[in-house]
Design a protein around this motif. Structure first.
Motif, short mmCIF file in Angstrom:
data_model
loop_
_atom_site.label_atom_id
_atom_site.label_comp_id
_atom_site.label_asym_id
_atom_site.label_seq_id
_atom_site.Cartn_x
_atom_site.Cartn_y
_atom_site.Cartn_z
N LEU A 259 21.52 42.09 -3.03
CA LEU A 259 20.32 43.08 -3.92
C LEU A 259 18.87 42.42 -3.66
O LEU A 259 18.22 43.15 -3.69
CB LEU A 259 20.73 42.85 -5.54
CG LEU A 259 22.15 43.54 -5.97
CD1 LEU A 259 22.27 43.35 -7.53
CD2 LEU A 259 21.93 45.04 -5.70
N GLY A 260 19.12 41.13 -3.62
CA GLY A 260 17.66 40.38 -3.17
C GLY A 260 17.16 40.90 -1.80
O GLY A 260 16.05 41.28 -1.65
N ARG A 261 18.13 40.91 -0.98
CA ARG A 261 17.69 41.45 0.23
C ARG A 261 17.36 42.81 0.64
O ARG A 261 16.19 43.20 0.89
CB ARG A 261 18.98 41.23 1.38
CG ARG A 261 19.28 39.58 1.69
CD ARG A 261 19.85 39.57 2.80
NE ARG A 261 21.01 40.19 3.01
CZ ARG A 261 22.20 39.35 2.63
NH1 ARG A 261 22.26 38.30 2.04
NH2 ARG A 261 23.48 40.10 2.52
N LEU A 262 17.94 43.81 -0.41
CA LEU A 262 17.54 45.24 -0.47
C LEU A 262 16.38 45.25 -1.05
O LEU A 262 15.57 46.34 -0.78
CB LEU A 262 18.88 46.01 -1.25
CG LEU A 262 20.21 45.99 -0.38
CD1 LEU A 262 21.29 46.69 -1.33
CD2 LEU A 262 20.11 47.05 0.82
N GLN A 265 13.43 44.37 1.56
CA GLN A 265 13.49 45.46 2.59
C GLN A 265 12.94 46.79 2.05
O GLN A 265 12.19 47.45 2.64
CB GLN A 265 14.94 45.83 3.02
CG GLN A 265 15.59 44.73 3.81
CD GLN A 265 16.98 45.27 4.22
OE1 GLN A 265 17.28 46.48 4.14
NE2 GLN A 265 17.68 44.34 4.92
N ALA A 266 13.07 46.86 0.70
CA ALA A 266 12.38 48.27 -0.04
C ALA A 266 10.87 47.80 -0.24
O ALA A 266 10.17 48.75 -0.96
CB ALA A 266 13.42 48.62 -1.30
N TYR A 279 13.39 47.03 -7.93
CA TYR A 279 13.93 47.60 -7.09
C TYR A 279 15.15 48.78 -7.40
O TYR A 279 15.03 49.88 -6.94
CB TYR A 279 14.62 46.96 -5.99
CG TYR A 279 15.70 47.18 -5.12
CD1 TYR A 279 15.42 48.21 -4.20
CD2 TYR A 279 17.05 47.11 -5.37
CE1 TYR A 279 16.38 48.80 -3.53
CE2 TYR A 279 18.08 47.67 -4.55
CZ TYR A 279 17.69 48.78 -3.56
OH TYR A 279 18.56 49.13 -2.93
N LEU A 280 15.68 48.29 -8.45
CA LEU A 280 16.77 49.15 -8.96
C LEU A 280 16.36 50.41 -9.82
O LEU A 280 16.93 51.34 -9.66
CB LEU A 280 17.78 48.24 -9.84
CG LEU A 280 18.68 47.12 -9.17
CD1 LEU A 280 19.51 46.54 -10.33
CD2 LEU A 280 19.65 47.83 -8.23
N TYR A 281 15.14 50.08 -10.62
CA TYR A 281 14.36 51.36 -11.14
C TYR A 281 14.19 52.31 -10.22
O TYR A 281 14.09 53.53 -10.30
CB TYR A 281 13.45 50.96 -11.85
CG TYR A 281 13.47 50.37 -13.32
CD1 TYR A 281 14.47 50.99 -14.00
CD2 TYR A 281 13.02 49.10 -13.66
CE1 TYR A 281 14.28 50.55 -15.35
CE2 TYR A 281 13.58 48.76 -15.19
CZ TYR A 281 14.15 49.42 -15.98
OH TYR A 281 14.32 49.09 -17.18
N SER A 282 13.55 51.67 -8.92
CA SER A 282 13.30 52.71 -7.78
C SER A 282 14.33 53.59 -7.28
O SER A 282 14.48 54.63 -7.01
CB SER A 282 12.52 51.90 -6.57
OG SER A 282 13.56 51.29 -6.00
N VAL A 283 15.52 52.97 -7.20
CA VAL A 283 16.71 53.50 -7.01
C VAL A 283 17.37 54.83 -7.74
O VAL A 283 17.46 55.74 -7.45
CB VAL A 283 17.96 52.60 -6.64
CG1 VAL A 283 19.43 53.40 -6.36
CG2 VAL A 283 17.50 51.56 -5.46
N ALA A 284 17.08 54.38 -9.11
CA ALA A 284 17.32 55.32 -10.24
C ALA A 284 16.44 56.54 -10.23
O ALA A 284 16.73 57.65 -10.21
CB ALA A 284 17.36 54.57 -11.59
N LYS A 285 15.30 56.26 -9.95
CA LYS A 285 14.21 57.24 -9.86
C LYS A 285 14.54 58.18 -8.30
O LYS A 285 14.52 59.42 -8.76
CB LYS A 285 12.78 56.82 -9.71
CG LYS A 285 11.59 57.79 -9.63
CD LYS A 285 10.36 57.09 -9.69
CE LYS A 285 9.17 58.11 -9.73
NZ LYS A 285 7.73 57.64 -9.51
#
Length: 295
Positions: A259-262, A265-266, A279-285
């Protein structure tokens, strides 16, 4: 004459009671189409050792990145238990984690990094089980709470055994609406069920009757969590498994690091507080995933 309370305060008698109660629970939860979520730690190894009495060929499922702690240790642990040929080693990579995050996030309706880091490897294990016509996974859930396995329990123990017992009771009471709900939601999304032998009412009652001083105790010159459970395990599994410290699922599988690497990378920077959550919020969006307002 011994009462149950007196027996559970006895370091010699309590382990036998633990194994008896856990064995009954494994037998109660066992089905012909079940497997075991296996990390090679004392919890899952105990369940495996008791389950093979009913099904010598029961499958063990381990999920992780190449080189991760669980992937390196599980084959050795399975071999020590005499069930090396029953191990299913599901190797994963960064793409697997990235592709599964939205599914887990949508099911849990959260961007909480800890929940996602636990949900992703569990979902992968469940889908692997489903692909092999396995409909039930036995897990070691609850053992850390009941027997004082978390690192923070050692710090609480240093304050007082009464404080440790209170913390354990509080954590166990929260399991149904937190960890159990989370894991069952993930498993349901993958089309299978979970069973936790440690959370059988008889096992819970027994564990909570055991003094906190027998859960965190000194061994080999240092404080050890799940002390009495490890003493019990010595009667069923090799000592090398019973006393081995292992990392939690999200760390042992390598998913937390992934998760940290992803996130990096983002474009999210590690030095920024909460960068994985961001990052996870950005994935949700990006995936139009509706999150719980408290997430």
């Amino acid at each position: 004459m011994y009462t149950r309370s007196n027996i559970t305060k006895d370091e010699i008698a309590a382990p036998e009671m633990i194994i008896t109660a856990l064995s009954n629970s494994v037998k109660k939860n066992f089905t012909p189409d079940c497997a075991i979520l296996f990390s090679g730690g004392v919890d899952s190894s105990l369940i495996a050792a008791l389950a093979v009495r009913h099904a010598p060929g029961i499958k063990l499922i381990t999920v992780g990145f190449p080189g991760s702690n669980d992937v390196k240790w599980a084959p050795d642990a399975a071999q020590l238990l005499g069930v090396g040929k029953s191990l299913i080693l599901k190797m994963i990579d960064l793409d697997d984690v990235e592709s599964i995050i939205p599914c887990v996030m949508e099911g849990l309706e959260t961007a909480d990094p800890m929940a996602i880091s636990l949900g992703v490897p569990l979902y992968i294990a469940c889908t692997e089980a489903k692909s092999r016509n396995i409909n039930l996974l036995l897990t070691g859930q609850g053992a850390d709470e009941l027997f004082g396995g978390y690192h923070r329990y050692k710090e609480i123990f240093k304050k007082s055994t009464a404080s440790l017992h209170e913390a354990i009771v509080a954590d166990v009471s929260q399991l149904p609406r937190r960890d159990i709900l989370r894991d069952n939601t993930v498993a349901k999304a993958a089309g299978i069920e979970l069973a936790a032998p440690f959370l059988d009412p008889d096992v819970i009652e027994l564990a909570l009757s055991i003094p906190a001083a027998l859960k965190v105790s000194e061994f080999g010159g240092e404080l050890v969590g799940k002390y009495i459970l490890r003493r019990a395990a010595e009667n069923v599994v090799p000592a090398g498994i019973a006393w081995r410290e292992k990392k939690a699922f999200q760390y042992g599988s390598g998913v937390w690091a992934a998760l940290g690497r992803l996130a990096r990378q983002a474009g999210f920077k590690k030095q920024d507080k909460g960068y994985i959550r961001k990052y996870l919020y950005s994935v949700a969006k990006e995936n139009s995933i509706k999150l719980d307002v408290t997430s």
